[in-house]
Design an enzyme around this catalytic site. Structure first.
Site, PDB file in Angstrom:
ATOM      1  N   ASP A 103      -1.140   6.760   6.454  1.00  0.00           N
ATOM      2  CA  ASP A 103      -2.203   5.837   6.063  1.00  0.00           C
ATOM      3  C   ASP A 103      -2.391   4.852   7.223  1.00  0.00           C
ATOM      4  OD1 ASP A 103      -3.831   3.873   5.029  1.00  0.00           O
ATOM      5  OD2 ASP A 103      -2.598   3.440   3.264  1.00  0.00           O
ATOM      6  N   TRP A 117       0.832  -1.209   0.000  1.00  0.00           N
ATOM      7  CA  TRP A 117       0.000   0.000   0.000  1.00  0.00           C
ATOM      8  C   TRP A 117       0.859   1.249   0.000  1.00  0.00           C
ATOM      9  CZ3 TRP A 117      -4.367  -0.850  -1.925  1.00  0.00           C
ATOM     10  CH2 TRP A 117      -5.063  -2.036  -1.651  1.00  0.00           C
ATOM     11  N   LYS A 122     -11.558  -1.568   7.223  1.00  0.00           N
ATOM     12  CA  LYS A 122     -10.594  -2.386   7.959  1.00  0.00           C
ATOM     13  C   LYS A 122     -10.860  -2.370   9.465  1.00  0.00           C
ATOM     14  CE  LYS A 122      -8.157  -3.198   4.144  1.00  0.00           C
ATOM     15  NZ  LYS A 122      -7.329  -2.164   3.556  1.00  0.00           N
TER      16      LYS A 122
HETATM   17  C1  PLP Z   1      -6.807  -1.712   2.240  1.00  0.00           C
HETATM   18  C2  PLP Z   1      -5.776  -0.659   2.331  1.00  0.00           C
HETATM   19  C3  PLP Z   1      -5.733   0.402   1.406  1.00  0.00           C
HETATM   20  C4  PLP Z   1      -6.681   0.519   0.226  1.00  0.00           C
HETATM   21  O1  PLP Z   1      -7.924   0.880   0.677  1.00  0.00           O
HETATM   22  P1  PLP Z   1      -9.131   1.169  -0.339  1.00  0.00           P
HETATM   23  O2  PLP Z   1     -10.161   1.720   0.572  1.00  0.00           O
HETATM   24  O3  PLP Z   1      -9.478  -0.128  -0.974  1.00  0.00           O
HETATM   25  O4  PLP Z   1      -8.664   2.167  -1.343  1.00  0.00           O
HETATM   26  C5  PLP Z   1      -4.772   1.365   1.583  1.00  0.00           C
HETATM   27  N1  PLP Z   1      -3.882   1.299   2.584  1.00  0.00           N
HETATM   28  C6  PLP Z   1      -3.889   0.279   3.473  1.00  0.00           C
HETATM   29  C7  PLP Z   1      -2.876   0.275   4.591  1.00  0.00           C
HETATM   30  C8  PLP Z   1      -4.835  -0.718   3.383  1.00  0.00           C
HETATM   31  O5  PLP Z   1      -4.847  -1.722   4.260  1.00  0.00           O
END
Ligand code: PLP
Length: 362
Positions: free
Chosen positions: A175, A108, A199
């Site tokens: 993130d 990511w 998540k």
């Molecule tokens: C799942 C995830 C993403 C992507 O998320 P989306 O909502 O599908 O764009 C980005 N960063 C991390 C750390 C993730 O676990």
């Protein structure tokens, strides 16, 4: 109507993922009749008084739980996933001719880097790509003239988690998609925190973005409206139609977390779950952990069978125990147990029991 799911599985999926049972029940109720309005949450206007109250509460609960009240932060619930933030962050922070600094700690992180590169000069301060991201890079220096530093707090796919964050004289963007609200941190260290809801907070479709307002409006760019954090803040997270139902379910999860005692309380539970599972991974001679021990994630535990010949037996035993979502991401293989906030420790015990039972079976 029977809204109780008597076939409930132990859901280890990395995302979308398990949510608290009470969130499922209240969401189901609101789909039929939201707040005794005679309307479904799926059909009400986002401008209705009842939904504006939901948005306000979701935004203020996020700020409150992160300990960011009265510190100049705003919370937004946007669409587009965490992936859209990969480009919104550079758009809002990178100057013309400026540059950004990124830590490459996983898939990511590298997806975020790719987007930033499409926008301007992007320096990778360190990367663990060469060892397939089994550790989090440390001991790097961030160029002092970067417009911001970007990192990924938890690497969902590889099962590593940052335990330390640098102190820098520039905005820090993080993130936190897969570990937000899971552990105590000084969240005021960060200037932008973003997280896809699916998540640890709600159903897919909403992204939480928490922004220190004073960092905006300084890069001298014309920003397209939908990518402009300041416009979203001004419109109180309703610049366009927000993802109404995901925001509602996220609010319910945040209420659940607050009632539980907030992040300090859930952190204790998350530590207990992770300790239980990692102890079995380390004890059981049939298994090994995939990530280096010091960087192990409390949210996503990655592990492998030492002998792939046991795969079919183990998979059949998992199925029998009602455990789903355990296969690892294709780039790591093996298994990944995602133990987000709503995962009960009883489910982790079921997994540990299956791992122990495999020893007697092979
Ligand atoms: C799942 C995830 C993403 C992507 O998320 P989306 O909502 O599908 O764009 C980005 N960063 C991390 C750390 C993730 O676990």
């Amino acid at each position: 109507m029977d809204i109780i799911n008597t076939m409930k599985k132990h859901n280890y999926s990395a995302g979308p993922c398990i949510l608290p049972q009470e969130v499922f029940e209240k969401s189901a109720q609101a789909i039929l009749n939201f707040n005794n309005s005679g309307l479904s949450i799926l059909e009400i206007s986002h401008r209705s008084k009842d939904f504006v109250a939901v948005m306000d509460e979701a935004r203020s609960l996020a700020i409150e739980l992160l300990g960011l009240e009265d510190k100049g932060y705003q919370a937004l619930f946007l669409a587009g996933g965490a992936s859209l933030e990969f480009i919104m962050a550079p758009y809002n922070l990178m100057k013309e001719g400026g540059k950004a600094a990124y830590l490459d700690s996983g898939t990511w992180a590298s997806a975020a880097i790719k987007e930033a590169k499409s926008f301007g000069e992007t320096v990778i301060v360190a990367s663990s790509k060469d060892d397939n991201y089994t550790h989090v890079p440390k001991g790097y220096t961030v160029p002092a003239d970067a417009d911001y530093f970007h990192c990924t707090s938890n690497n969902t796919i590889f099962g590593t988690q940052m335990k330390e964050f640098p102190n820098l004289d520039m905005p820090i963007v993080c993130d936190m998609s897969s570990d937000i609200f899971s552990r105590v941190l000084d969240f005021s260290k960060f200037d932008i925190i973003y997280a896809g809801a699916q998540k640890n907070m709600g159903p897919a479709g909403a992204t939480l973005v928490v922004i220190k307002e004073e960092i905006l409006g300084k890069n001298g760019r014309v920003i397209p409206s939908m990518l402009d954090y300041a416009k979203h803040i001004k419109a109180e997270s309703m610049y366009n139609t927000p993802p109404v139902f995901p925001v509602y379910a996220s609010m319910l999860t945040l209420q659940w977390l607050k009632n539980l005692g907030g992040i300090p309380a859930i952190e204790k539970i998350n530590n207990a779950k992770a300790t239980l599972l990692y102890a079995e991974i380390d004890r059981n001679p049939l298994f090994k952990g995939a990530a280096v021990v010091e960087d192990r994630s409390n949210m996503n535990a990655t592990f492998l069978l030492n002998d792939p010949l046991h795969t079919d037996t183990f998979n059949a035993m998992l199925k029998e125990a009602g455990i789903i979502g355990l296969p690892g991401h294709r780039s790591v293989g093996g298994y990944r147990a995602s133990m987000y906030n709503a995962m009960p420790i009883e489910s982790v015990q079921v997994l540990v029991d299956v791992m122990t039972a495999l020893e007697g079976n092979v």
